[in-house]
Design a protein around this motif. Structure first.
Motif, PDB file in Angstrom:
ATOM      1  N   PHE A 144       0.924   7.817   3.312  1.00 11.98           N
ATOM      2  CA  PHE A 144       0.737   7.929   1.863  1.00 11.98           C
ATOM      3  C   PHE A 144       1.924   7.304   1.130  1.00 11.98           C
ATOM      4  O   PHE A 144       1.749   6.549   0.171  1.00 11.98           O
ATOM      5  N   THR A 145       3.135   7.605   1.596  1.00  6.93           N
ATOM      6  CA  THR A 145       4.334   7.042   0.968  1.00  6.93           C
ATOM      7  C   THR A 145       4.383   5.532   1.127  1.00  6.93           C
ATOM      8  O   THR A 145       4.734   4.800   0.196  1.00  6.93           O
ATOM      9  N   VAL A 146       4.036   5.040   2.323  1.00 10.39           N
ATOM     10  CA  VAL A 146       4.034   3.596   2.563  1.00 10.39           C
ATOM     11  C   VAL A 146       3.007   2.904   1.660  1.00 10.39           C
ATOM     12  O   VAL A 146       3.284   1.837   1.079  1.00 10.39           O
ATOM     13  N   GLY A 147       1.820   3.483   1.524  1.00 12.62           N
ATOM     14  CA  GLY A 147       0.799   2.896   0.657  1.00 12.62           C
ATOM     15  C   GLY A 147       1.257   2.797  -0.788  1.00 12.62           C
ATOM     16  O   GLY A 147       1.043   1.770  -1.451  1.00 12.62           O
ATOM     17  N   LEU A 148       1.912   3.853  -1.277  1.00  7.69           N
ATOM     18  CA  LEU A 148       2.442   3.829  -2.642  1.00  7.69           C
ATOM     19  C   LEU A 148       3.501   2.745  -2.785  1.00  7.69           C
ATOM     20  O   LEU A 148       3.525   1.991  -3.767  1.00  7.69           O
ATOM     21  N   GLY A 149       4.400   2.651  -1.806  1.00  7.18           N
ATOM     22  CA  GLY A 149       5.448   1.636  -1.858  1.00  7.18           C
ATOM     23  C   GLY A 149       4.899   0.219  -1.820  1.00  7.18           C
ATOM     24  O   GLY A 149       5.405  -0.669  -2.514  1.00  7.18           O
ATOM     25  N   LEU A 150       3.867   0.000  -1.025  1.00 14.31           N
ATOM     26  CA  LEU A 150       3.267  -1.329  -0.939  1.00 14.31           C
ATOM     27  C   LEU A 150       2.624  -1.737  -2.258  1.00 14.31           C
ATOM     28  O   LEU A 150       2.763  -2.884  -2.709  1.00 14.31           O
ATOM     29  N   LEU A 151       1.923  -0.807  -2.900  1.00  9.63           N
ATOM     30  CA  LEU A 151       1.311  -1.127  -4.189  1.00  9.63           C
ATOM     31  C   LEU A 151       2.374  -1.385  -5.247  1.00  9.63           C
ATOM     32  O   LEU A 151       2.202  -2.263  -6.108  1.00  9.63           O
ATOM     33  N   ALA A 152       3.483  -0.646  -5.200  1.00 10.06           N
ATOM     34  CA  ALA A 152       4.588  -0.899  -6.135  1.00 10.06           C
ATOM     35  C   ALA A 152       5.176  -2.291  -5.904  1.00 10.06           C
ATOM     36  O   ALA A 152       5.481  -3.018  -6.856  1.00 10.06           O
ATOM     37  N   SER A 153       5.316  -2.668  -4.640  1.00 11.83           N
ATOM     38  CA  SER A 153       5.862  -3.993  -4.316  1.00 11.83           C
ATOM     39  C   SER A 153       4.908  -5.104  -4.736  1.00 11.83           C
ATOM     40  O   SER A 153       5.324  -6.125  -5.300  1.00 11.83           O
ATOM     41  N   ILE A 154       3.612  -4.917  -4.466  1.00 14.52           N
ATOM     42  CA  ILE A 154       2.618  -5.938  -4.816  1.00 14.52           C
ATOM     43  C   ILE A 154       2.572  -6.163  -6.326  1.00 14.52           C
ATOM     44  O   ILE A 154       2.608  -7.293  -6.813  1.00 14.52           O
ATOM     45  N   SER A 155       2.503  -5.067  -7.094  1.00 13.42           N
ATOM     46  CA  SER A 155       2.384  -5.198  -8.552  1.00 13.42           C
ATOM     47  C   SER A 155       3.657  -5.768  -9.173  1.00 13.42           C
ATOM     48  O   SER A 155       3.585  -6.594 -10.090  1.00 13.42           O
ATOM     49  N   SER A 156       4.826  -5.342  -8.694  1.00  9.09           N
ATOM     50  CA  SER A 156       6.078  -5.850  -9.257  1.00  9.09           C
ATOM     51  C   SER A 156       6.273  -7.322  -8.909  1.00  9.09           C
ATOM     52  O   SER A 156       6.747  -8.113  -9.750  1.00  9.09           O
ATOM     53  N   GLN A 157       5.913  -7.734  -7.690  1.00 11.05           N
ATOM     54  CA  GLN A 157       6.033  -9.139  -7.312  1.00 11.05           C
ATOM     55  C   GLN A 157       5.115 -10.011  -8.152  1.00 11.05           C
ATOM     56  O   GLN A 157       5.505 -11.086  -8.613  1.00 11.05           O
ATOM     57  N   ARG A 158       3.886  -9.567  -8.360  1.00  9.18           N
ATOM     58  CA  ARG A 158       2.955 -10.355  -9.171  1.00  9.18           C
ATOM     59  C   ARG A 158       3.417 -10.401 -10.624  1.00  9.18           C
ATOM     60  O   ARG A 158       3.245 -11.415 -11.311  1.00  9.18           O
TER      61      ARG A 158
END
Length: 334
Positions: free
Chosen positions: A125-139
């Motif tokens: 769950f924590t990894v999924g949240l972190g990945l979405l934060a990384s994806i959105s911030s990078q875009r």
């Protein structure tokens, strides 16, 4: 042998999910037997629905994993999606194990299943949240500062970010489960409080980053919608983040207040678990939906649909020839 004995020792100490729910239901209240039977029927219905959703999600994320691993050329963004699919697949698979064990009710495996699933669910769950934060911030960076992003963003950045996220989650969540679930009745609450604060701070920081980045993306899409057609990749990110905020955040809230008995609500607890499974199961549907927009070919391979959905236009502009060849490949009938 020592590790086996340690797992057995921990499994005898960890309270089962049913026992924790029973502790809440044992508090003085005016509930009748009929009300308890209604709760039991509600639990079984929600968990059967959760099981069906998880199985569908495991299949969907498995297809995404298989296509991205063996049939689609890896890009920085697709590596994020590959990691997110792996996280969602693991999360849903653990939920399937837990629900089946609950429905079949095998007491001899109940403690071990709860130990492993608690740790695994917290980590993924924590990894999924972190990945979405990384994806959105990078875009968000690629849209606000396109020239800087194209020239300076590290090619191996996604691999480094994913590795750091998995490492932080593995370092924080197993100790949290140990102090807050396994040894909750035996140790002072200071250990649980410390790990909960560390884990909560990390998750809140990633949630704020994801929300702000997505809000900027959304405003930018509305601002330029009249002049430019929004890119599919941006729409995909916004849909994925929106589903997470609607379905996964209640699950995070449920975990945060689970030990506060005065705030515990049984119905919210069950529904939040179901919604978290909906969140992890919805991502493959979003990918294939975005990839098939304006392309109504019934027999189009899933590989082509997924590749079209994850196509990063900011990378393709670096090589016009490559872009043209890719567009021709994606739009060619199979």
């Amino acid at each position: 042998m020592m590790s086996s004995n340690l797992i057995m020792e921990l499994s005898t100490m960890i309270p089962t999910h049913s026992e924790m729910l029973q502790n809440h239901s044992d508090q003085p209240s005016g509930n009748s037997t009929s009300h308890n039977s209604t709760n039991d029927a509600f639990d079984e219905f929600v968990r059967c629905l959760t099981l069906f959703t998880c199985i569908c999600g495991v299949i969907g994320n498995g297809i995404v994993l298989w296509l991205l691993s063996f049939h689609i050329k890896r890009t920085p963004f697709s590596f994020y999606v590959l990691s997110l699919a792996a996280s969602d697949f693991t999360y849903l698979f653990l939920e399937v194990i837990w629900v089946i064990n609950y429905l079949l009710y095998r007491p001899m495996f109940q403690n071990i299943v709860n130990l492993l699933t608690n740790m695994g669910l917290h980590v993924t769950f924590t990894v999924g949240l972190g990945l979405l934060a990384s994806i959105s911030s990078q875009r968000c960076l690629s849209i606000l500062f396109p020239i800087w992003y194209r020239n300076h963003h590290p090619k191996r950045g996604p691999m480094v970010v994913c590795g750091i996220l998995w490492l932080m989650s593995l370092l924080l969540n197993p100790p949290k489960v140990y102090y807050c679930v396994v040894r909750m009745e035996e140790l002072p609450p200071s250990g649980c409080d410390l790990m909960s604060k560390l884990s909560g701070t990390l998750m809140l920081s990633m949630l704020i980053l994801m929300t702000l980045s997505s809000l900027i993306l959304f405003i930018r899409v509305l601002w330029s919608a009249k002049r430019y057609k929004p890119k599919k990749l941006v729409i995909l990110i916004l849909l994925t983040v929106s589903v997470f905020l609607l379905c996964a955040v209640p699950h995070g809230i449920n975990h945060s207040v689970f030990n506060w008995r005065a705030m515990y609500n049984h119905t919210f607890h069950e529904i939040s678990y179901f919604l978290s499974c909906v969140n992890s199961s919805a991502n493959p549907l979003i990918y294939f939906f975005i990839g098939s927009l304006k392309h109504q070919r019934l027999k189009e391979p899933l590989r082509v649909v997924l590749q079209r959905a994850l196509r990063d236009d900011s990378d393709l502009t670096e090589d016009r020839g490559t872009s043209s060849r890719t567009d021709t490949t994606l739009d060619a009938p199979s």
